[in-house]
Enzyme design. Structure first.
Site: not given
Ligand SMILES: *Cc1c(COP(=O)(O)O)cnc(C)c1O
Length: 404
Positions: A145, A230, A259
């Site tokens: 994700f 990520d 985040k």
């Molecule tokens: C939440 C998330 C994203 C996307 O972040 P947004 O601010 O919602 O675009 C990307 N990678 C990971 C691992 C996430 O948990």
């Protein structure tokens, strides 16, 4: 503005009528938050075990971050990058010192940070690695994700995320998560990067086998492939370390954070780089109107400072161990597995349990907010300021709901 008094039913009805139905929230309307607690419109208190998908690691409405936001909002909020502002350089300096990075690209959302990293490694591939034009490949993981933009959902392996949204960008290949040999076999001369989450969050807190990230780091180094981690969800203390990559002592070439960099106040994300990759971006080739704005930078600087100065990362490690041990003692034949690292914890149920949603509904009735991820898993990820007493309080509710 006139004060309107709406009932919870009014809020739900208006949202249902006017909003796109791209979420399925629990029926609770929140009006206030402080630390690990939130209150609904009737003043009922709930312990937040989701933390806005880990965007409020520092706890709701943290007073120091709030003050930084308000103070900066009085002075200067947005200049665009057409001019300099007096917060950006300080944000760069502080985030680089904390994460031992050499270059930063500030963006707004997590998905934008992912997109930006992909653009940068592709350009690096053409200009530095010598990949033929238009041939760059990025390897990703099954069940990843990384956000919701077209390019990102295009390399998702989740049919719900993809269905109906094509055509998608070419140049991505997926390998199983946790399988370093599969990565090695998938690399071609045109591979520019491997993109992965250190622990897969939305997939249900999937922890790779020990040594995986170290092996991945070695493979990427040997084969001249950029490693992009990520850490948008795993980063900033969530797993009991500043970055989850620290558990295996590895450094990615590009690390993505977002985040909790916002402190839950104001969206900001960043691509952090320890190598030449971000250097390939030249003026005019990439940008964002709001990226690096002084309000976001002031908030992020304080959000980072608070994490470190208030001991939240160590607390996440200690309280995570405690919470995980308590959850592992639950006795319910419907529970398939309890797993986690730091305060990123999941309880996965057997299919016969009939889905995790009903447990989330029942926990909400008892004052604990959490959310199912996919069908059969509940994620417990409270703000990193949670105390042992609050975990005990949560466990009483969780035990009552999950063992009866
Ligand atoms: C939440 C998330 C994203 C996307 O972040 P947004 O601010 O919602 O675009 C990307 N990678 C990971 C691992 C996430 O948990």
């Amino acid at each position: 503005m006139a004060v309107r008094h709406l009932s919870d039913d009014d809020y739900l009805t208006i949202e249902r009528q006017l909003g796109a139905h791209n979420y399925k929230p629990l029926d609770v309307v929140l009006a206030r938050g402080q630390g690990v607690w939130v209150w609904d419109t009737a003043g009922r208190r709930y312990l937040d075990c989701l933390s806005a998908y880990s965007a409020v690691n520092q706890g709701h409405c943290h007073p120091r971050i709030r003050d930084a936001l308000v103070e900066q909002a009085h002075r200067l909020t947005l200049t665009s990058r057409a001019f300099h502002n007096d917060q950006l350089a300080l944000f760069y300096e502080e985030v680089c010192a904390l994460t031992r990075s050499h270059k930063v690209l500030p963006m707004n959302s997590g998905a934008e940070a992912v997109e930006s990293a992909i653009k940068a490694v592709r350009k690096w591939g053409y200009e530095v690695k010598g990949v033929p034009p238009g041939q760059a490949e990025v390897i990703v993981c099954a069940n990843n994700f990384h956000g919701r933009t077209i390019a990102i959902v295009g390399f998702s392996t989740d049919p719900t995320a993809r269905r109906g949204f094509g055509p998608f960008a070419p140049g991505f290949a997926a390998v199983p998560f946790g399988d370093a040999e599969a990565l090695e076999a998938a690399i071609t001369p045109n591979t520019v990067a491997f993109l992965a989450e250190p622990i897969q969050g939305e997939a249900g807190v999937i922890i790779p086998p020990p040594g995986y990230l170290r092996r991945v780091r070695d493979i990427c180094t040997e084969r001249g492939v950029m490693l992009i981690l990520d850490e948008i969800q795993t980063g900033l203390g969530r797993t009991g370390r500043l970055l989850a990559e620290e558990h295996e002592g590895v450094e990615a070439d590009l690390t993505l954070i977002g985040k909790a960099l916002s402190g839950g106040f104001y969206p900001i994300s960043a691509v952090l780089s320890n190598s030449e990759v971000l250097g390939v971006l030249k003026p005019g080739e990439h940008g964002s109107t709001f990226g690096g704005n002084p309000l976001a930078c002031a908030v992020a600087r304080t959000a980072l400072r608070v994490l470190v100065e208030e001991g939240m990362i160590a607390n996440a490690a200690a309280m995570g161990d405690y919470f995980l041990a308590q959850l592992k003692r639950l006795s319910n034949p419907m529970i398939m597995e309890v797993r986690g690292r730091g305060l990123m914890i999941a309880v996965e149920f057997h299919e016969q349990a009939g889905g995790a949603r009903r447990y989330c509904e029942a926990l909400k009735e008892r004052g604990l907010l959490c959310k199912e991820t996919h069908e059969h898993t509940i994620r417990f990820a409270p703000p990193l300021v949670i105390t042992r007493e609050e975990i005990d309080w949560a466990m009483e509710r969780i035990e009552a709901v999950l063992t009866h």
